[in-house]
Design an enzyme around this catalytic site. Structure first.
Site, short mmCIF file in Angstrom:
data_model
loop_
_atom_site.label_atom_id
_atom_site.label_comp_id
_atom_site.label_asym_id
_atom_site.label_seq_id
_atom_site.Cartn_x
_atom_site.Cartn_y
_atom_site.Cartn_z
N ASP A 1 0.87 -1.05 -0.06
CA ASP A 1 0.04 -0.11 0.17
C ASP A 1 0.90 1.18 0.09
O ASP A 1 1.34 1.46 0.90
CB ASP A 1 -0.79 -0.08 0.98
CG ASP A 1 -1.98 -1.16 1.07
OD1 ASP A 1 -1.78 -2.10 0.51
OD2 ASP A 1 -3.02 -0.87 1.83
N LYS B 1 -6.76 3.34 -3.48
CA LYS B 1 -7.31 3.44 -2.15
C LYS B 1 -7.34 4.81 -1.63
O LYS B 1 -6.82 5.68 -2.04
CB LYS B 1 -6.03 2.57 -1.40
CG LYS B 1 -6.53 2.67 0.13
CD LYS B 1 -5.36 1.87 0.84
CE LYS B 1 -5.37 1.90 2.42
NZ LYS B 1 -4.10 1.22 2.88
N LYS C 1 -10.21 0.15 -2.56
CA LYS C 1 -9.97 -0.19 -1.16
C LYS C 1 -10.37 1.11 -0.38
O LYS C 1 -9.34 1.94 -0.39
CB LYS C 1 -8.76 -0.54 -0.80
CG LYS C 1 -8.46 -0.83 0.91
CD LYS C 1 -7.17 -1.20 1.13
CE LYS C 1 -6.96 -1.46 2.55
NZ LYS C 1 -5.47 -1.86 2.86
#
Lengths: 292, 311, 494
Positions: free
Chosen positions: B142, B207, B243
């Site tokens: 991430d 995300k 996400k």
């Protein structure tokens, strides 16, 4: 003014109607004879037909967008300029009114009121919006405001008494907001309206904003009622005409308003104000989100 | 035309189109009025569990805490019908501890990297952090984008950096954190989504946020991003995952996000391969609601392990 | 970089909107507390109709009878007007702050019973419970709340003039927003000090009669509001009654014109809120997804039974393909069915008659060569339903581009220039509303100026508020409802 030369034959005027900024005869070539208060022949006046009305509506529609786009300040100045001109030429108008039976004092006062009324509406041109429009505090995340817009082409049917003050009182609020007008002058006393047309022609009012027809009410009222492109009618009218106007207006959901002043009431301040302006504007409400 | 920051902005906005904030908020308000009952509720809750990236990102994280998190990830509750979560999400230094517990289980190890959460260090340092995490066994990385570069209109730099991280990831999937609260506008969120997707591979994610700023995932910024994913997919055929992270604490919220997915991206995104929740306390609320549906009784928080609310 | 926007080639692979996660039924279960039979509400009491006649109110979702409604004949309408006239003097003389308190009470009582009213509205009219719950009922209460506050401020309504009540006002309202239209009509009339005789639409009388119960609970003085139920003949009697000081009508342009003719010989004040064929104009720089949402909201809100529905989509050619394909995807997730289900987006068509009209106009669209798209959806077997429908390849001369369909049917046209958009948008005798979608501020203001419509929604659609004047240009009617401007239409200015 020097006295007429002895033996000189005066030049008479052929009265024409003022349509689209030009002076025209009726397309039918018909006229009707008008006599003055003494019964003497005065002139042949155009007896306008429904086709003349149609042509006048075309002219008014053509002039409409440009007039509506003028700034309110500019419309105010043009109305004020018109008042200046009428003041300067009021003698001629008073004379014409007297010639058709008005008492001199009444005619003079009527002209004074008429000029003042034009100035009244000139002043309104850039103010009514702030009174009729609004910003509306809606509950959602939107900016919401209501503004006025002119309706479009408005038919005006003037009273016979007072013929000129009545016409002016009805024209002024309608054009102040950017509408254009097709007016029917008093059938009984049409000539002052023709003179008014001549003065309009030399004013700063663009051609087609005001069009003045002469003729017979019984011939023209039904077309004022049913012509769908006339978005509103403002009439000084009797009971039968009112019904006819309303019946005809239904087909195109036309706005119909009546001038309910009579006789002396036309001279009063109560015959002017915001009301007649409000009667000939549409209200438009616009929404827009407030975000980033 | 020379590529000044201004023209770059104009071009990118013109290319991806603008977003009206109030309109988005109205759209997502409708998701919140959906009423999910009975079997469909249980399906949604279980699916949300399976999509959870169970996360701990704290300075005080220890190998012991990571172990507890991993056990929870593998067996969220004593009901064996409840699926495992999608991944555990940890700092790079914790990757090898996490891998030791969940490796081979199907639960992925995700590591934040690239100087999370600010991204404020040298690019080569960020890259080496990514490589380190992958070397330690991270299945997913991430990353945070360079918001400073984005806000000053250096879009190529933003995109090139993401491309570099993609390369550094090797086989690991990448999730690109836009940090929506720092982008501020929906226009920016949409533009940044497209910048990222342009260099991502199928199966990578975008995300919302790090969870370390005031504003995290909302239905509205989720919507802006899944609409970007949809448009990108319809245009290129490349399916990018999504996400939302931070701020999703209740089962009810999670269902609303899933309704948004169902009605925007369709069934193909109702899977943890393409949709994740970055969350920690959400999991227990999902479990509570699943138990409630099963037993009919409202559940006390201390029935569930690792609950923050034990009062 | 791959572009989201400038593509005209269709999707390479589609989205799947299947049944992986199908929602269980989520019916609203509140008791609507309906009576088997509803009488007329005259003089503060429910009274049997002197006509001796009744008619049935049908649930359009399943064709079941809901209740029996009294049919008011001329004698009943007359009685209602007499009761209103009797009440007028005292009501008009009541200080504004006291009149206002009644309206506040009414707003509060309606909020108290919001859920029950929402269910009743949905049962009677077929609209989704989501809309009656989240829009119709709260907005109706908001109208009373807003106007309540005007009652003691009437001296500020018209500068330089004194606003006085007109007397007894006759009102006829339509079936698309039964309770909300009642609120739009009643609240300003009462705030100004008028008394009212109101006729609800034949197919949707129930919430008005339930509302009468609220008026009783609020102890509104008897006769201030009277409800007479029935069909067209009753409506004509209400509009034509000689003691009406004003009439206000919301409904079709056709009936509005008939009322104008009926009243041509009188000096009756009128407000007409009639039909529409609104253009919703999308420019290439618009926020496309929000525009698509606005288009959907514009035409599928309340099954398209909305006079200001955005039934003509004018879309800028460069984005036409994109907008249409997004629209098609969007309407695939609209849920059509049981109006009482909380997840239903499109409920039942209000009546068999209206369903027939929609079908006829849709058939004309197909016959005239327009291309129809309807998403796959299962409609209930009983009841009146119609799927969301898009028509492309529509021209200005198609019937579906000119006539008001009043159903979930969108006609899509394209344009190339701003002037063309304006010309097409204004090429209709109607002028109720319009929508414009663009990111360019000055263009919004230009469009708003040029569009001949009483309401312009810019980057939004179908928004309403009690403080926001609503009403049409041209054959969409005259007069406004809402805001200070709407209040003025119930005033006599002295």
């Amino acid at each position: 003014m020097s006295p007429p030369s002895p033996g000189r034959i005066p030049v008479t005027k052929t009265p024409k109607v003022y349509v689209g900024g030009a002076f025209v005869r009726s397309e039918s070539a018909r006229t009707f004879k008008v006599s003055d208060a003494t019964g003497a022949f005065f002139a042949n006046i155009p007896q306008c037909t429904r086709k003349d009305l149609r042509n006048a509506v075309e002219a008014a529609a053509k002039a409409g967008p440009g007039w509506a786009r003028r700034s309110p300040y500019n419309r105010a100045q043009i109305l004020y300029r018109l008042a200046e001109m009428l003041e300067a030429r009021s003698g001629e108008l008073v004379t014409s009114l007297v010639r058709f039976g008005a008492r001199e004092a009444d005619a003079a006062r009527g002209m004074a009121v008429g000029v003042d009324r034009l100035i009244h509406y000139a002043g309104w041109a850039d103010k009514y919006e702030q009174l009729l429009g609004s910003v509306n505090p809606v509950a959602s995340a939107h900016f919401n405001f209501t503004v006025t817009e002119p309706m479009g082409v408005v038919g005006v049917i003037a009273p016979d008494s007072p013929p000129l003050l009545g016409l002016l009182s009805m024209l002024a609020p309608v054009i102040a907001s950017g509408n254009t007008v097709v007016a029917l002058a008093s059938e009984k006393v049409p000539y002052p309206a023709i003179l008014l047309g001549e003065m309009l022609a030399t004013s700063d009012l663009p051609g087609g904003v005001v069009n003045i027809l002469t003729g017979f009410r019984r011939e023209l009222v039904p077309t004022f009622a049913t012509h769908a492109h006339l978005r509103a009618v403002y009439a000084a009218a009797g009971a039968d005409e009112r019904k006819a106007l309303r019946l005809g207006a239904a087909a195109s959901v036309k706005r119909v308003r009546f001038a309910d002043w009579s006789g002396k009431e036309w001279f009063s301040d109560s015959a002017q104000g915001l009301g007649p302006i409000r009667d000939f504007v549409e209200l438009k409400t616009t929404w827009h989100p407030i975000g980033s | 035309m020379p590529q000044t920051p201004h023209t770059a902005h104009a071009r990118l906005l013109d290319e991806v189109g603008s977003v009206d904030q109030v309109g988005v908020e109205e759209r997502v308000a409708k998701f919140a009025t959906r009423s999910i009952k009975k079997a469909s509720k249980v399906w949604g809750l279980r699916t949300a569990v399976s999509m959870t990236d169970l996360t701990t990102l704290e300075g005080k994280d220890t190998p012991g805490k990571i172990e507890s998190l991993c056990r929870k990830a593998l067996r969220p509750h004593d009901d064996p019908d409840i699926p495992t979560v999608a991944a555990v999400c940890v700092y790079p230094s914790m990757v090898r501890h996490a891998k030791a517990h969940v490796g081979g289980s199907g639960v992925k190890v995700a590591s934040v990297a690239t100087a999370f959460p600010s991204g404020q260090t040298h690019y080569r340092t960020r890259l080496s952090e990514v490589r380190g995490a992958v070397a330690d066994g991270a299945d997913e990385v991430d990353m945070v984008i360079n918001r400073g570069a984005f806000l000053s209109g250096e879009y190529s730099r933003v995109q090139d950096e993401i491309a570099g991280v993609v390369e550094a990831c090797g086989p690991a999937a990448l999730k690109v954190i836009l940090e929506v609260s720092e982008l501020e506008t929906f226009d920016n969120i949409r533009m940044a989504s497209f910048l990222a997707m342009g260099v991502l591979r199928p199966g990578d994610f975008i995300k919302t946020s790090t969870g370390k700023t005031a504003l995290n995932a909302t239905l509205a910024n989720n919507q802006v991003m899944i609409e970007a994913i949809r448009d990108f997919f319809l245009d290129t055929g490349i399916a990018i995952g999504m996400k939302p992270a931070g701020g999703i604490k209740t089962a009810k919220q999670a269902l609303q996000f899933l309704i948004a997915v169902k009605e925007t991206l369709g069934d193909a995104w109702l899977t943890r391969r393409r949709y994740r929740f970055g969350a920690s306390s959400l999991l227990n609320d999902l479990l509570r609601q699943i138990e409630k549906e099963k037993t009919g009784a409202y559940q006390a928080p201390y029935y569930f392990s690792d609950a923050a609310e034990s009062y | 970089m791959p572009s989201a926007r400038k593509t005209s080639s269709g999707p390479r692979s589609g989205l799947i909107f299947g049944d992986l996660w199908e929602f269980d039924p989520a019916p609203e279960t509140a008791d609507p507390k309906l009576k088997a039979r509803y009488d007329l509400f005259i003089g503060g009491r429910f009274v049997r109709p002197r006509s001796g006649r009744t008619f049935d109110s049908i649930n359009p979702a399943n064709e079941a009878k809901l209740a029996e409604i009294a049919l008011a004949g001329p004698a009943d309408v007359d009685a209602a007007y007499r009761s209103a006239a009797d009440a007028f003097k005292a009501w008009a003389a009541l200080p504004g702050r006291e009149r206002g308190k009644y309206l506040y009470r009414i707003a509060r009582l309606l909020q108290d019973r919001a859920r029950e009213f929402a269910v009743a509205e949905t049962l009677d009219g077929g609209k989704p419970i989501r809309e009656s719950r989240d829009f119709d009922v709260p907005m109706a209460a908001a109208h009373f709340f807003y106007h309540a506050g005007w009652a003691d401020k009437l001296e500020y309504v018209a500068p330089g003039r004194i606003a006085r009540p007109l007397g007894v006002v006759g009102q006829v309202i339509p079936w698309n927003f039964p309770l909300l239209m009642l609120a739009w009509k009643l609240a300003p009339a009462l705030a100004m000090g008028n008394c009212v005789v109101l006729k609800p639409a034949e197919t949707t009388s129930i919430t008005a009669l339930k509302f009468a119960e609220i008026l009783q609970d609020a102890e509104l003085p008897a006769g201030v509001v009277n409800f007479v139920t029935g069909a067209g003949e009753t409506g004509a009697a209400v509009m034509g009654h000689p003691s009406a000081a004003k009439v206000a009508f919301t409904g079709s342009t056709e009936v509005g014109k008939a009322i104008m003719r009926q009243l041509a010989g009188t000096d009756r004040k009128m407000t007409m809120e009639l039909g529409g064929k609104a253009a919703n104009i999308v420019f290439d720089d618009a926020p496309i997804d929000q525009a698509v949402e606005g288009i959907v909201n514009g035409i599928f809100f309340n099954q398209g039974h909305v006079c200001c529905a955005g039934s003509r989509l004018l879309v800028h050619e460069p984005v036409a393909g994109q907008v249409i394909s997004k629209l098609r995807n969007r309407i695939r997730v609209l849920r059509v069915g049981d109006p009482l289900d909380k997840n239903t987006d499109l409920g039942a068509i209000n009546s068999r008659e209206q369903l027939g009209r929609i079908r006829r106009l849709v058939a004309s669209g197909v016959r005239e060569g327009a291309l129809m798209y309807q998403p796959p959806c299962r409609l209930p077997e009983r009841g009146y339903y119609f799927p969301p429908t898009l028509f492309t390849r529509v021209t200005q001369s198609h019937r579906i581009a000119r006539e008001e369909i009043f159903g979930p049917v969108l006609s899509i046209l394209t344009f190339r220039t701003v002037d063309e958009a304006i010309e097409k948008a204004n090429n209709t005798p109607y002028g109720l509303s319009a929508g414009v979608w663009t990111d360019k501020g000055s263009r919004i203001l230009r469009m708003s100026t040029e569009l001949k419509a009483g309401v312009v929604w810019a980057n939004t659609f179908n928004k309403f508020d009690p403080s926001s004047p609503f009403g049409g240009y041209r054959e969409s009617g005259f007069g406004r409802e809402g805001g200070r401007q709407g209040l003025l239409d119930y005033a006599h200015l002295a």
